[in-house]
Design a protein around this motif. Structure first.
Motif, PDB file in Angstrom:
ATOM      1  N   ASP A  56       0.824  -1.202   0.000  1.00 53.32           N
ATOM      2  CA  ASP A  56       0.000   0.000   0.000  1.00 53.32           C
ATOM      3  C   ASP A  56       0.868   1.266   0.000  1.00 53.32           C
ATOM      4  OD1 ASP A  56      -1.527   2.257   1.549  1.00 53.32           O
ATOM      5  OD2 ASP A  56      -3.055   0.901   0.731  1.00 53.32           O
ATOM      6  N   ALA A  57       0.786   2.028  -1.076  1.00 52.14           N
ATOM      7  CA  ALA A  57       1.619   3.222  -1.239  1.00 52.14           C
ATOM      8  C   ALA A  57       1.334   4.268  -0.161  1.00 52.14           C
ATOM      9  CB  ALA A  57       1.421   3.820  -2.629  1.00 52.14           C
ATOM     10  N   ASP A  58       0.060   4.442   0.198  1.00 54.04           N
ATOM     11  CA  ASP A  58      -0.288   5.421   1.239  1.00 54.04           C
ATOM     12  C   ASP A  58       0.392   5.082   2.561  1.00 54.04           C
ATOM     13  OD1 ASP A  58      -2.000   7.248  -0.161  1.00 54.04           O
ATOM     14  OD2 ASP A  58      -3.548   5.695  -0.155  1.00 54.04           O
ATOM     15  N   ASP A  59       0.388   3.804   2.917  1.00 50.95           N
ATOM     16  CA  ASP A  59       1.033   3.372   4.158  1.00 50.95           C
ATOM     17  C   ASP A  59       2.544   3.606   4.107  1.00 50.95           C
ATOM     18  OD1 ASP A  59      -1.399   2.596   5.166  1.00 50.95           O
ATOM     19  OD2 ASP A  59      -1.063   0.450   4.852  1.00 50.95           O
ATOM     20  N   ILE A  60       3.146   3.280   2.980  1.00 54.91           N
ATOM     21  CA  ILE A  60       4.595   3.444   2.825  1.00 54.91           C
ATOM     22  C   ILE A  60       4.974   4.912   2.962  1.00 54.91           C
ATOM     23  CG2 ILE A  60       6.533   3.220   1.211  1.00 54.91           C
ATOM     24  CD1 ILE A  60       5.562   0.500   2.167  1.00 54.91           C
ATOM     25  N   VAL A  61       4.244   5.776   2.270  1.00 58.15           N
ATOM     26  CA  VAL A  61       4.562   7.210   2.296  1.00 58.15           C
ATOM     27  C   VAL A  61       4.304   7.799   3.686  1.00 58.15           C
ATOM     28  CG1 VAL A  61       3.966   9.479   1.339  1.00 58.15           C
ATOM     29  CG2 VAL A  61       4.224   7.503  -0.172  1.00 58.15           C
ATOM     30  N   ALA A  62       3.208   7.400   4.316  1.00 55.95           N
ATOM     31  CA  ALA A  62       2.920   7.901   5.666  1.00 55.95           C
ATOM     32  C   ALA A  62       4.028   7.501   6.635  1.00 55.95           C
ATOM     33  CB  ALA A  62       1.571   7.379   6.145  1.00 55.95           C
ATOM     34  N   GLU A  63       4.468   6.253   6.552  1.00 59.71           N
ATOM     35  CA  GLU A  63       5.546   5.789   7.429  1.00 59.71           C
ATOM     36  C   GLU A  63       6.849   6.537   7.130  1.00 59.71           C
ATOM     37  OE1 GLU A  63       7.799   3.970  10.302  1.00 59.71           O
ATOM     38  OE2 GLU A  63       5.621   4.046  10.114  1.00 59.71           O
ATOM     39  N   ALA A  64       7.126   6.785   5.856  1.00 56.74           N
ATOM     40  CA  ALA A  64       8.345   7.512   5.492  1.00 56.74           C
ATOM     41  C   ALA A  64       8.324   8.927   6.071  1.00 56.74           C
ATOM     42  CB  ALA A  64       8.504   7.565   3.973  1.00 56.74           C
ATOM     43  N   PHE A  65       7.201   9.625   5.931  1.00 60.68           N
ATOM     44  CA  PHE A  65       7.096  10.970   6.489  1.00 60.68           C
ATOM     45  C   PHE A  65       7.201  10.938   8.015  1.00 60.68           C
ATOM     46  CE2 PHE A  65       5.630  12.591   2.398  1.00 60.68           C
ATOM     47  CZ  PHE A  65       6.120  13.895   2.415  1.00 60.68           C
ATOM     48  N   ALA A  66       6.619   9.931   8.650  1.00 65.51           N
ATOM     49  CA  ALA A  66       6.704   9.820  10.113  1.00 65.51           C
ATOM     50  C   ALA A  66       8.149   9.592  10.553  1.00 65.51           C
ATOM     51  CB  ALA A  66       5.808   8.685  10.608  1.00 65.51           C
ATOM     52  N   ARG A  67       8.866   8.719   9.841  1.00 62.22           N
ATOM     53  CA  ARG A  67      10.277   8.477  10.184  1.00 62.22           C
ATOM     54  C   ARG A  67      11.107   9.743  10.020  1.00 62.22           C
ATOM     55  NH1 ARG A  67      12.164   2.616   7.692  1.00 62.22           N
ATOM     56  NH2 ARG A  67      10.625   1.373   8.814  1.00 62.22           N
ATOM     57  N   ILE A  68      10.881  10.432   8.921  1.00 65.39           N
ATOM     58  CA  ILE A  68      11.652  11.664   8.682  1.00 65.39           C
ATOM     59  C   ILE A  68      11.351  12.684   9.763  1.00 65.39           C
ATOM     60  CG2 ILE A  68      12.003  13.614   7.119  1.00 65.39           C
ATOM     61  CD1 ILE A  68      11.466  11.637   4.789  1.00 65.39           C
ATOM     62  N   LEU A  69      10.089  12.823  10.156  1.00 65.54           N
ATOM     63  CA  LEU A  69       9.741  13.778  11.208  1.00 65.54           C
ATOM     64  C   LEU A  69      10.458  13.443  12.510  1.00 65.54           C
ATOM     65  CD1 LEU A  69       8.198  16.213  12.243  1.00 65.54           C
ATOM     66  CD2 LEU A  69       6.252  14.693  12.700  1.00 65.54           C
ATOM     67  N   ASN A  92      13.547   2.595   1.631  1.00 64.77           N
ATOM     68  CA  ASN A  92      13.918   1.834   2.829  1.00 64.77           C
ATOM     69  C   ASN A  92      12.693   1.283   3.551  1.00 64.77           C
ATOM     70  OD1 ASN A  92      16.619   2.303   2.328  1.00 64.77           O
ATOM     71  ND2 ASN A  92      16.725   4.082   3.669  1.00 64.77           N
ATOM     72  N   VAL A  93      11.634   2.085   3.658  1.00 64.93           N
ATOM     73  CA  VAL A  93      10.405   1.616   4.296  1.00 64.93           C
ATOM     74  C   VAL A  93       9.813   0.461   3.502  1.00 64.93           C
ATOM     75  CG1 VAL A  93       8.010   2.243   4.845  1.00 64.93           C
ATOM     76  CG2 VAL A  93       9.867   3.797   5.448  1.00 64.93           C
ATOM     77  N   ALA A  94       9.759   0.603   2.184  1.00 68.05           N
ATOM     78  CA  ALA A  94       9.204  -0.463   1.338  1.00 68.05           C
ATOM     79  C   ALA A  94      10.023  -1.738   1.486  1.00 68.05           C
ATOM     80  CB  ALA A  94       9.174  -0.012  -0.123  1.00 68.05           C
ATOM     81  N   ALA A  95      11.346  -1.598   1.535  1.00 62.62           N
ATOM     82  CA  ALA A  95      12.207  -2.770   1.676  1.00 62.62           C
ATOM     83  C   ALA A  95      11.984  -3.450   3.025  1.00 62.62           C
ATOM     84  CB  ALA A  95      13.673  -2.378   1.510  1.00 62.62           C
ATOM     85  N   SER A  96      11.915  -2.678   4.093  1.00 60.38           N
ATOM     86  CA  SER A  96      11.739  -3.287   5.413  1.00 60.38           C
ATOM     87  C   SER A  96      10.352  -3.894   5.566  1.00 60.38           C
ATOM     88  CB  SER A  96      12.021  -2.277   6.525  1.00 60.38           C
ATOM     89  OG  SER A  96      11.078  -1.235   6.514  1.00 60.38           O
TER      90      SER A  96
END
Length: 150
Positions: A56-69, A92-96
């Motif tokens: 799910d792209a939305d989940d991946i992007v949300a997690e990426a933004f959360a990690r960066i924050l 990296n999020v998608a890979a993990s």
């Protein structure tokens, strides 16, 4: 004004501060600055996430933004262009998450040997990727940004 500067102004949006300024503000706790980064880069992040995984792209992007924050609030994160940093985090999020769901990680795809491919070719390919990455990192921030956007 040069073509690259006009391009960067168009990407950045003439109405607001540059991404690095928004990151600086976010480090000081300005949530509105980080929300602006989300607004500017969320759609591009979705395109990248869809390209690197079937998750799910939305989940991946949300997690990426959360990690960066979390990293930004801790004083780290991007010093220059935000979008390349976001793209790397998405990968990296998608890979993990892929490893967690038994999906083949994006990074692992590059090291799979084609039965007809010799080990020397794999080593040369890895060296080429390494040298390309080093060359890219040696460029000034503005040039890196232009290359990423083009």
């Amino acid at each position: 004004m040069g073509d690259s500067m006009r391009f960067l102004e168009r990407v950045r949006g003439a109405e607001g501060p540059a991404d690095h300024e928004l990151v600086r503000r976010a480090r000081r706790g300005d949530r509105a600055a980080y929300a602006e980064l989300w607004r500017r880069h969320h759609q591009a992040g979705l395109r990248v996430a869809r390209a690197v995984t079937h998750l799910d792209a939305d989940d991946i992007v949300a997690e990426a933004f959360a990690r960066i924050l979390r990293i930004v609030l801790a004083g780290g994160g991007p010093e220059g262009a935000f979008r390349p940093y976001l793209y790397t985090t998405i990968k990296n999020v998608a890979a993990s998450q892929g490893r967690a769901t038994k999906e083949l990680a994006v990074d692992d795809l590059e090291v799979l040997l084609d039965p007809g491919e010799a080990e020397d070719e794999v080593a040369i390919s890895a060296l080429d990727r390494s040298l390309t990455a080093q060359a890219f990192r040696s460029l000034p921030e503005r040039w890196q940004t232009v290359l990423w956007y083009t």
